[in-house]
Design a protein around this motif. Structure first.
Motif, short mmCIF file in Angstrom:
data_model
loop_
_atom_site.label_atom_id
_atom_site.label_comp_id
_atom_site.label_asym_id
_atom_site.label_seq_id
_atom_site.Cartn_x
_atom_site.Cartn_y
_atom_site.Cartn_z
N LEU A 134 0.81 -1.21 0.00
CA LEU A 134 0.00 0.00 0.00
C LEU A 134 0.85 1.26 0.00
O LEU A 134 1.81 1.38 0.75
N ASN A 135 0.48 2.21 -0.85
CA ASN A 135 1.13 3.51 -0.89
C ASN A 135 0.27 4.46 -0.07
O ASN A 135 -0.84 4.81 -0.48
N TYR A 136 0.79 4.88 1.07
CA TYR A 136 -0.01 5.68 2.01
C TYR A 136 -0.21 7.12 1.54
O TYR A 136 -1.05 7.83 2.09
N TRP A 137 0.51 7.54 0.52
CA TRP A 137 0.23 8.85 -0.05
C TRP A 137 -1.18 8.87 -0.64
O TRP A 137 -1.84 9.92 -0.65
N ALA A 138 -1.65 7.74 -1.13
CA ALA A 138 -3.01 7.68 -1.67
C ALA A 138 -4.03 7.99 -0.59
O ALA A 138 -5.03 8.67 -0.84
N MET A 139 -3.81 7.50 0.63
CA MET A 139 -4.73 7.81 1.73
C MET A 139 -4.71 9.30 2.03
O MET A 139 -5.76 9.91 2.24
N TYR A 140 -3.52 9.86 2.04
CA TYR A 140 -3.40 11.30 2.28
C TYR A 140 -4.15 12.07 1.19
O TYR A 140 -4.90 13.01 1.47
N ASN A 141 -3.95 11.68 -0.06
CA ASN A 141 -4.60 12.38 -1.17
C ASN A 141 -6.12 12.21 -1.13
O ASN A 141 -6.85 13.16 -1.42
N LEU A 142 -6.59 11.03 -0.78
CA LEU A 142 -8.03 10.83 -0.66
C LEU A 142 -8.62 11.65 0.49
O LEU A 142 -9.73 12.17 0.37
N ALA A 143 -7.91 11.75 1.58
CA ALA A 143 -8.40 12.52 2.72
C ALA A 143 -8.73 13.95 2.31
O ALA A 143 -9.73 14.52 2.76
N LYS A 144 -7.93 14.50 1.41
CA LYS A 144 -8.17 15.88 0.97
C LYS A 144 -9.48 16.01 0.20
O LYS A 144 -10.07 17.08 0.17
N TYR A 145 -9.94 14.92 -0.40
CA TYR A 145 -11.23 14.95 -1.09
C TYR A 145 -12.38 14.98 -0.08
O TYR A 145 -13.45 15.47 -0.38
N TYR A 146 -12.19 14.40 1.08
CA TYR A 146 -13.29 14.22 2.04
C TYR A 146 -13.42 15.31 3.09
O TYR A 146 -14.47 15.47 3.66
N TYR A 147 -12.36 16.03 3.39
CA TYR A 147 -12.51 17.05 4.41
C TYR A 147 -12.89 18.38 3.79
O TYR A 147 -13.01 18.51 2.58
N LYS A 148 -13.08 19.36 4.63
CA LYS A 148 -13.60 20.67 4.24
C LYS A 148 -14.99 20.50 3.65
O LYS A 148 -15.88 20.01 4.31
N GLU A 149 -15.17 20.81 2.39
CA GLU A 149 -16.50 20.73 1.77
C GLU A 149 -16.62 19.59 0.76
O GLU A 149 -17.51 19.59 -0.09
N GLY A 150 -15.72 18.62 0.83
CA GLY A 150 -15.73 17.56 -0.17
C GLY A 150 -15.10 18.06 -1.45
O GLY A 150 -14.36 19.02 -1.46
N CYS A 151 -15.42 17.40 -2.53
CA CYS A 151 -14.88 17.82 -3.83
C CYS A 151 -16.03 17.81 -4.84
O CYS A 151 -16.38 16.76 -5.38
N TYR A 152 -16.58 18.97 -5.07
CA TYR A 152 -17.73 19.10 -5.96
C TYR A 152 -17.42 18.58 -7.36
O TYR A 152 -18.22 17.86 -7.95
N LYS A 153 -16.26 18.93 -7.91
CA LYS A 153 -15.91 18.53 -9.27
C LYS A 153 -15.84 17.02 -9.43
O LYS A 153 -16.10 16.48 -10.50
N ALA A 154 -15.46 16.31 -8.38
CA ALA A 154 -15.37 14.84 -8.45
C ALA A 154 -16.61 14.19 -7.86
O ALA A 154 -16.67 12.97 -7.73
N GLN A 155 -17.60 14.99 -7.49
CA GLN A 155 -18.86 14.51 -6.91
C GLN A 155 -18.62 13.68 -5.65
O GLN A 155 -19.22 12.63 -5.44
N VAL A 156 -17.73 14.19 -4.80
CA VAL A 156 -17.41 13.54 -3.53
C VAL A 156 -17.93 14.44 -2.42
O VAL A 156 -17.59 15.61 -2.35
N GLU A 157 -18.77 13.86 -1.56
CA GLU A 157 -19.33 14.63 -0.46
C GLU A 157 -18.39 14.65 0.74
O GLU A 157 -17.59 13.73 0.93
N LYS A 158 -18.52 15.68 1.52
CA LYS A 158 -17.71 15.83 2.73
C LYS A 158 -17.96 14.65 3.66
O LYS A 158 -19.09 14.23 3.88
N ASP A 159 -16.87 14.10 4.19
CA ASP A 159 -16.95 12.99 5.15
C ASP A 159 -15.76 13.13 6.09
O ASP A 159 -14.69 12.58 5.85
N THR A 160 -15.97 13.89 7.16
CA THR A 160 -14.89 14.21 8.09
C THR A 160 -14.32 12.96 8.75
O THR A 160 -13.10 12.87 8.95
N LEU A 161 -15.16 11.99 9.07
CA LEU A 161 -14.67 10.75 9.70
C LEU A 161 -13.74 9.99 8.77
O LEU A 161 -12.67 9.51 9.19
N LYS A 162 -14.12 9.87 7.51
CA LYS A 162 -13.28 9.17 6.55
C LYS A 162 -11.97 9.93 6.33
O LYS A 162 -10.89 9.33 6.27
#
Length: 181
Positions: A134-162
């Motif tokens: 596993l490349n843990y940078w991927a987890m770091y990069n995914l986390a950025k999609y889930y915090y704050k307000e999510g990622c509207y352009k990628a249709q990812v909703e905010k999920d602070t726990l994830k």
């Protein structure tokens, strides 16, 4: 000295193997010409043409680290299109580091059209491997999609726990940037 003799003997054996199209010899020789260890290309490439030759030989056998090292060599030359091609070949074999790298290329639009949805897909693909690889940078990069307000352009909703879960796992695996987020 004895170390120099061993190194020379190893190189001769590897070259003999490469002449016989030995899958194990070509990447080792490529590494020797980059001055790198088995999985990484250092900034100080000794003989780029030789390294490319040997990594291309190993790539004929779908050796993922050969694809990755070729990508790194071309990336160092700012040839992002060629680098992306090699990273994509490795990612198509589901190598976690390469999947994350392809995700970064899509996120940043390096040599290709920016596509946050594809970036998100590749970051997720990077996590679908045994934990040993596993490349843990991927987890770091995914986390950025889930915090704050999510990622509207990628249709990812905010999920602070994830996001928090991914950041903790990334931080626990030496991704220092995860502590900052």
């Amino acid at each position: 000295d004895d170390h120099a003799k061993d190194r020379n003997r190893t190189q001769r054996n590897c070259e003999d193997g490469a002449n016989r199209l030995d899958i194990f010899s070509a990447p080792v020789l490529g590494d020797q010409h980059t001055g790198a260890d088995r999985k990484t290309v250092a900034d100080g490439i000794k003989d780029k043409e030789k390294a490319i030759e040997y990594f291309e030989e190993a790539a004929k056998y779908k050796y993922v680290y050969a694809y990755n090292n070729l990508g790194k060599i071309y990336e160092l030359d700012s040839n992002y299109i060629k680098a992306f091609e090699y990273y994509s070949l490795s990612a198509s074999l589901e190598e976690s580091w390469a999947c994350n790298k392809v995700g970064e290329y899509y996120r940043l639009g390096l040599g290709i059209k920016q596509d946050l949805t594809k970036a998100f897909e590749y970051y997720n693909l990077a996590l679908n491997v045994p934990v040993l690889y596993l490349n843990y940078w991927a987890m770091y990069n995914l986390a950025k999609y889930y915090y704050k307000e999510g990622c509207y352009k990628a249709q990812v909703e905010k999920d602070t726990l994830k996001a928090t879960d991914y950041l903790i796992k990334a931080a626990d695996n030496n991704i220092a940037e995860a502590y900052v987020e």
